[in-house]
Design a protein around this motif. Structure first.
Motif, PDB file in Angstrom:
ATOM      1  N   TYR A   1      52.942  43.672  73.886  1.00  0.00           N
ATOM      2  CA  TYR A   1      52.365  44.850  74.557  1.00  0.00           C
ATOM      3  C   TYR A   1      50.836  44.759  74.629  1.00  0.00           C
TER       4      TYR A   1
ATOM      5  N   TYR B   1      48.766  57.868  74.733  1.00  0.00           N
ATOM      6  CA  TYR B   1      49.540  56.619  74.727  1.00  0.00           C
ATOM      7  C   TYR B   1      51.007  57.030  74.619  1.00  0.00           C
ATOM      8  N   LEU B   2      51.689  57.099  75.768  1.00  0.00           N
ATOM      9  CA  LEU B   2      53.025  57.688  75.800  1.00  0.00           C
ATOM     10  C   LEU B   2      54.123  56.691  75.439  1.00  0.00           C
ATOM     11  N   ARG B   3      53.959  55.467  75.913  1.00  0.00           N
ATOM     12  CA  ARG B   3      54.900  54.370  75.644  1.00  0.00           C
ATOM     13  C   ARG B   3      54.069  53.097  75.501  1.00  0.00           C
ATOM     14  N   PRO B   4      54.566  52.106  74.724  1.00  0.00           N
ATOM     15  CA  PRO B   4      53.852  50.822  74.707  1.00  0.00           C
ATOM     16  C   PRO B   4      53.781  50.252  76.134  1.00  0.00           C
ATOM     17  N   VAL B   5      52.642  49.642  76.454  1.00  0.00           N
ATOM     18  CA  VAL B   5      52.432  49.123  77.817  1.00  0.00           C
ATOM     19  C   VAL B   5      52.690  47.618  77.795  1.00  0.00           C
TER      20      VAL B   5
ATOM     21  N   GLN C   1      51.531  53.186  85.162  1.00  0.00           N
ATOM     22  CA  GLN C   1      52.943  53.439  85.434  1.00  0.00           C
ATOM     23  C   GLN C   1      53.740  52.136  85.472  1.00  0.00           C
ATOM     24  N   HIS C   2      54.955  52.220  84.939  1.00  0.00           N
ATOM     25  CA  HIS C   2      55.941  51.164  85.157  1.00  0.00           C
ATOM     26  C   HIS C   2      56.381  51.251  86.617  1.00  0.00           C
TER      27      HIS C   2
ATOM     28  N   THR D   1      57.908  55.435  85.482  1.00  0.00           N
ATOM     29  CA  THR D   1      57.657  55.952  84.128  1.00  0.00           C
ATOM     30  C   THR D   1      56.165  55.870  83.806  1.00  0.00           C
TER      31      THR D   1
ATOM     32  N   LEU E   1      53.319  55.393  81.330  1.00  0.00           N
ATOM     33  CA  LEU E   1      53.197  54.765  80.013  1.00  0.00           C
ATOM     34  C   LEU E   1      51.956  55.254  79.262  1.00  0.00           C
TER      35      LEU E   1
END
Ligand SMILES: CCCCCCCCCCCC(=O)SCCNC(=O)CCNC(=O)[C@H](O)C(C)(C)COP(=O)(O)OP(=O)(O)OC[C@H]1O[C@@H](n2cnc3c(N)ncnc32)[C@H](O)[C@@H]1OP(=O)(O)O
Length: 173
Positions: A70, A104-108, A141-142, A146, A148
């Motif tokens: 990540y 930091y919402l999700r690992p990037v 964004q993914h 989503t 991230l």
């Protein structure tokens, strides 16, 4: 007399009155002349002046790893800062980041095509004229949409006199 690159972040050959764009050539986020930079290239959309956006498609590798697989959190911050800063030029402003906050919402992830989007929020008027404070936001964004990581930023417009004092030529109006 010449000044080492380490102090000026520009080649010695740039003595004189470089424009702000020439001085930004080594920007870690977007400078094409920085071999270790991120080389981010943005497309700005000004079709709705109330909601200007700057979008960049990017993908990073282990050079920028934090948690295994990540992107490092500091690099995530740099990405978001860069996306927000790219909104200033379309607004005809030279500005620097004064404050930013990050979720930091999700690992990037590394090795995946991702989308970086900056959006102008507002520029409150002061005494009936546009104020110095510009508020922006940005997201990573993914491709499936989503979100991230997300940021909000306060940018402060820089008086062009300061640019002259620093030996920098502002961009053409
Ligand atoms: C040569 C350059 C080329 C610049 C060319 C462009 C380069 C683009 C770079 C990309 C973006 C970056 O990464 S820039 C790099 C990272 N940023 C920096 O290094 C900036 C370092 N900071 C500074 O140099 C300075 O703070 C400035 C120039 C930004 C502003 O200085 P200042 O004019 O003295 O103003 P200052 O008092 O600090 O703050 C301005 C206002 O913001 C308010 N304020 C502060 N925090 C907050 C907050 N969380 N929420 C609301 N408001 C806030 C203050 O109360 C104040 O309001 P009030 O009392 O006025 O109402």
């Amino acid at each position: 007399m010449t000044t080492p690159d380490t102090a000026r972040h520009t080649p010695n050959s740039m003595d004189g009155n470089p424009t702000i764009d020439e001085r930004a050539n080594h920007c870690f986020g977007c400078g094409p002349a920085n071999p270790q930079g991120l080389h981010l290239a943005f497309t700005t959309d000004t079709s709705n002046p109330e909601a200007i956006t700057a979008t960049c498609h990017f993908q990073l590798d282990r050079m920028h790893e934090g948690p295994p697989g990540y992107i490092h959190g500091g690099i995530v911050a740099a990405l978001l800062d860069e996306a927000m800063s790219k909104l200033n030029r379309p607004l005809n402003v030279l500005a620097m980041t004064r404050h930013m906050e990050i979720d930091y919402l999700r690992p990037v992830p590394l090795y995946q095509p991702l989308v970086l989007i900056g959006r102008h929020l507002n520029r409150p008027a002061k005494d009936g004229t546009p104020g110095r404070k510009l508020f922006h936001q940005a997201e990573i964004q993914h491709p499936d949409g989503t979100v991230l990581a997300r940021s909000k930023g306060l940018f402060i417009a820089i008086d062009e006199k300061l640019l002259f004092a620093a030996g920098i030529t502002p961009p053409e109006a």
